[in-house]
Design a protein around this motif. Structure first.
Motif, PDB file in Angstrom:
ATOM      1  N   THR A   1      -5.412   7.717  -1.083  1.00  4.00           N
ATOM      2  CA  THR A   1      -5.309   9.176  -1.082  1.00  4.00           C
ATOM      3  C   THR A   1      -6.417   9.728  -0.185  1.00  4.00           C
ATOM      4  OG1 THR A   1      -6.829   9.751  -2.884  1.00  4.00           O
ATOM      5  CG2 THR A   1      -4.584   9.073  -3.513  1.00  4.00           C
ATOM      6  N   GLU A   2      -6.466  11.031  -0.059  1.00  4.89           N
ATOM      7  CA  GLU A   2      -7.511  11.649   0.754  1.00  4.89           C
ATOM      8  C   GLU A   2      -8.894  11.526   0.111  1.00  4.89           C
ATOM      9  OE1 GLU A   2      -5.553  15.230  -1.375  1.00  4.89           O
ATOM     10  OE2 GLU A   2      -5.070  13.159  -0.873  1.00  4.89           O
ATOM     11  N   ARG A   3      -8.963  11.150  -1.159  1.00  8.80           N
ATOM     12  CA  ARG A   3     -10.254  11.058  -1.854  1.00  8.80           C
ATOM     13  C   ARG A   3     -10.666   9.637  -2.224  1.00  8.80           C
ATOM     14  NH1 ARG A   3      -8.865  16.004  -5.214  1.00  8.80           N
ATOM     15  NH2 ARG A   3      -9.607  17.669  -3.877  1.00  8.80           N
ATOM     16  N   GLU A   4      -9.685   8.720  -2.318  1.00  9.41           N
ATOM     17  CA  GLU A   4     -10.034   7.389  -2.814  1.00  9.41           C
ATOM     18  C   GLU A   4      -8.978   6.354  -2.439  1.00  9.41           C
ATOM     19  OE1 GLU A   4      -9.843   7.058  -7.174  1.00  9.41           O
ATOM     20  OE2 GLU A   4      -8.523   8.809  -7.171  1.00  9.41           O
ATOM     21  N   THR A   5      -9.412   5.097  -2.510  1.00  9.07           N
ATOM     22  CA  THR A   5      -8.506   3.972  -2.405  1.00  9.07           C
ATOM     23  C   THR A   5      -8.463   3.347  -3.787  1.00  9.07           C
ATOM     24  OG1 THR A   5      -9.055   3.596  -0.094  1.00  9.07           O
ATOM     25  CG2 THR A   5      -8.057   1.754  -1.278  1.00  9.07           C
ATOM     26  N   ILE A  31       0.862  -1.181   0.000  1.00 11.35           N
ATOM     27  CA  ILE A  31       0.000   0.000   0.000  1.00 11.35           C
ATOM     28  C   ILE A  31       0.899   1.231   0.000  1.00 11.35           C
ATOM     29  CG2 ILE A  31      -1.753   1.317   1.272  1.00 11.35           C
ATOM     30  CD1 ILE A  31      -2.510  -1.297   2.718  1.00 11.35           C
ATOM     31  N   SER A  32       0.558   2.214  -0.809  1.00  3.57           N
ATOM     32  CA  SER A  32       1.241   3.504  -0.748  1.00  3.57           C
ATOM     33  C   SER A  32       0.249   4.563  -0.300  1.00  3.57           C
ATOM     34  CB  SER A  32       1.836   3.895  -2.101  1.00  3.57           C
ATOM     35  OG  SER A  32       3.018   3.157  -2.347  1.00  3.57           O
ATOM     36  N   LEU A  33       0.744   5.525   0.455  1.00  6.95           N
ATOM     37  CA  LEU A  33      -0.046   6.662   0.919  1.00  6.95           C
ATOM     38  C   LEU A  33       0.349   7.864   0.082  1.00  6.95           C
ATOM     39  CD1 LEU A  33       0.660   6.220   4.752  1.00  6.95           C
ATOM     40  CD2 LEU A  33      -1.007   4.998   3.333  1.00  6.95           C
ATOM     41  N   ALA A  34      -0.636   8.600  -0.436  1.00  7.47           N
ATOM     42  CA  ALA A  34      -0.312   9.725  -1.307  1.00  7.47           C
ATOM     43  C   ALA A  34      -1.416  10.771  -1.266  1.00  7.47           C
ATOM     44  CB  ALA A  34      -0.123   9.248  -2.747  1.00  7.47           C
ATOM     45  N   TYR A  35      -1.029  12.003  -1.513  1.00  5.93           N
ATOM     46  CA  TYR A  35      -2.006  13.060  -1.741  1.00  5.93           C
ATOM     47  C   TYR A  35      -2.438  12.969  -3.202  1.00  5.93           C
ATOM     48  CZ  TYR A  35       0.178  14.846   2.501  1.00  5.93           C
ATOM     49  OH  TYR A  35       0.684  14.975   3.773  1.00  5.93           O
ATOM     50  N   ASP A  36      -3.656  13.400  -3.490  1.00  2.00           N
ATOM     51  CA  ASP A  36      -4.134  13.380  -4.879  1.00  2.00           C
ATOM     52  C   ASP A  36      -3.164  14.056  -5.836  1.00  2.00           C
ATOM     53  OD1 ASP A  36      -6.468  11.931  -4.521  1.00  2.00           O
ATOM     54  OD2 ASP A  36      -7.717  13.701  -4.237  1.00  2.00           O
ATOM     55  N   VAL A  37      -2.493  15.115  -5.378  1.00  2.00           N
ATOM     56  CA  VAL A  37      -1.579  15.856  -6.261  1.00  2.00           C
ATOM     57  C   VAL A  37      -0.336  15.046  -6.630  1.00  2.00           C
ATOM     58  CG1 VAL A  37      -2.385  18.115  -5.462  1.00  2.00           C
ATOM     59  CG2 VAL A  37      -0.399  17.033  -4.353  1.00  2.00           C
ATOM     60  N   GLN A  38      -0.139  13.901  -5.990  1.00  2.00           N
ATOM     61  CA  GLN A  38       0.991  13.041  -6.323  1.00  2.00           C
ATOM     62  C   GLN A  38       0.659  12.049  -7.438  1.00  2.00           C
ATOM     63  OE1 GLN A  38       1.745  12.325  -1.839  1.00  2.00           O
ATOM     64  NE2 GLN A  38       3.638  11.697  -2.859  1.00  2.00           N
ATOM     65  N   LEU A  39      -0.609  11.971  -7.816  1.00  2.00           N
ATOM     66  CA  LEU A  39      -1.045  11.067  -8.880  1.00  2.00           C
ATOM     67  C   LEU A  39      -0.951  11.763 -10.223  1.00  2.00           C
ATOM     68  CD1 LEU A  39      -4.257   9.495  -7.317  1.00  2.00           C
ATOM     69  CD2 LEU A  39      -2.118   8.316  -7.814  1.00  2.00           C
ATOM     70  N   LEU A  40      -0.204  11.176 -11.136  1.00  2.00           N
ATOM     71  CA  LEU A  40      -0.072  11.713 -12.486  1.00  2.00           C
ATOM     72  C   LEU A  40      -0.454  10.633 -13.485  1.00  2.00           C
ATOM     73  CD1 LEU A  40       3.337  13.618 -12.171  1.00  2.00           C
ATOM     74  CD2 LEU A  40       1.037  14.533 -11.864  1.00  2.00           C
ATOM     75  N   ASP A  41      -0.923  11.045 -14.649  1.00  2.00           N
ATOM     76  CA  ASP A  41      -1.329  10.083 -15.680  1.00  2.00           C
ATOM     77  C   ASP A  41      -0.139   9.370 -16.302  1.00  2.00           C
ATOM     78  OD1 ASP A  41      -4.025  10.654 -15.355  1.00  2.00           O
ATOM     79  OD2 ASP A  41      -3.971  12.276 -16.829  1.00  2.00           O
ATOM     80  N   ASP A  42       0.947  10.105 -16.503  1.00  2.00           N
ATOM     81  CA  ASP A  42       2.062   9.564 -17.266  1.00  2.00           C
ATOM     82  C   ASP A  42       3.368   9.760 -16.507  1.00  2.00           C
ATOM     83  OD1 ASP A  42       3.281   8.357 -19.447  1.00  2.00           O
ATOM     84  OD2 ASP A  42       3.572  10.255 -20.495  1.00  2.00           O
ATOM     85  N   ILE A  43       3.946   8.645 -16.057  1.00  2.00           N
ATOM     86  CA  ILE A  43       5.252   8.709 -15.393  1.00  2.00           C
ATOM     87  C   ILE A  43       6.163   7.672 -16.050  1.00  2.00           C
ATOM     88  CG2 ILE A  43       4.243   9.492 -13.206  1.00  2.00           C
ATOM     89  CD1 ILE A  43       4.835   6.696 -12.055  1.00  2.00           C
ATOM     90  N   PRO A  44       7.470   7.905 -16.018  1.00  2.00           N
ATOM     91  CA  PRO A  44       8.374   6.906 -16.587  1.00  2.00           C
ATOM     92  C   PRO A  44       8.344   5.610 -15.775  1.00  2.00           C
ATOM     93  CG  PRO A  44       9.593   8.863 -15.839  1.00  2.00           C
ATOM     94  CD  PRO A  44       8.154   9.075 -15.516  1.00  2.00           C
TER      95      PRO A  44
END
Length: 184
Positions: free
Chosen positions: A172-176, A146-159
């Motif tokens: 995240t604060e909005r969803e699992t 499991i990783s904990l993250a803020y929504d702003v850490q989620l991006l569509d495209d990462i290497p």
């Protein structure tokens, strides 16, 4: 595609701009504590969070209160080793100032591992600090991740590189986010 270092900088700026991180942390921790996989776990592993990460301290406290075995990683030349702590006084500053255990290495099996990261995509891939320690550990780990993250850490495209190992859940604060089909 943007380089990993640039993505880290972008996400760090977005995290710094969050005005209510404490409330977001509380929501994320509450969500993790309510997950059946967390509740059923006997042994959990997690790092002590750094400044721009969701605070893991309340999760460690809750795990200790619930009687779970809590393992904290230590960075060595060979990779990560995990050590059981019973209190925060079992820790001292280590690599990059991250608190690390002073206790002996544990041989307990880890049921749930909270995996740190800086940037994530919805498939569970992550960009960490760049050492590759967790990817090497995850290559042979068989428990839940499991990783904990803020929504702003989620991006569509990462290497994503061939050696990268995705986590199974991101809270995240909005969803699992269920990243792995093994739990569907």
């Amino acid at each position: 595609m943007i380089a990993k270092q640039e993505l880290r900088k972008e996400v760090h700026a977005n995290i710094r701009a969050l005005a209510d991180r404490g409330a977001r942390d509380e929501t994320i921790i509450h969500t993790v504590l309510s997950l059946p996989i967390w509740q059923q776990a006997h042994t959990v592993a997690l790092t002590l969070s750094l400044d721009l990460e969701v605070s893991t301290r309340p999760l460690i406290e809750a795990a200790l209160e619930a009687g779970k075995s809590v393992l904290v990683p230590k960075v060595t030349k060979q990779g990560l080793t995990f050590h059981q702590i019973k209190t925060f006084s079992d820790l001292e500053p280590g690599v990059m100032g991250i608190l690390e255990p002073m206790t002996m290495e544990s041989d307990l099996g880890i049921d749930v591992c909270i995996v740190p990261g800086r940037v994530f995509n919805r498939s569970g891939y992550r960009i960490g600090w760049g050492g590759g320690y967790y990817d090497r550990f995850l290559a042979t780990y068989e428990g839940v991740t499991i990783s904990l993250a803020y929504d702003v850490q989620l991006l569509d495209d990462i290497p994503v590189e061939p050696h990268d190992i995705p986590v199974e859940f991101i809270v995240t604060e909005r969803e699992t986010i269920l990243c792995s089909p093994s739990f569907s």
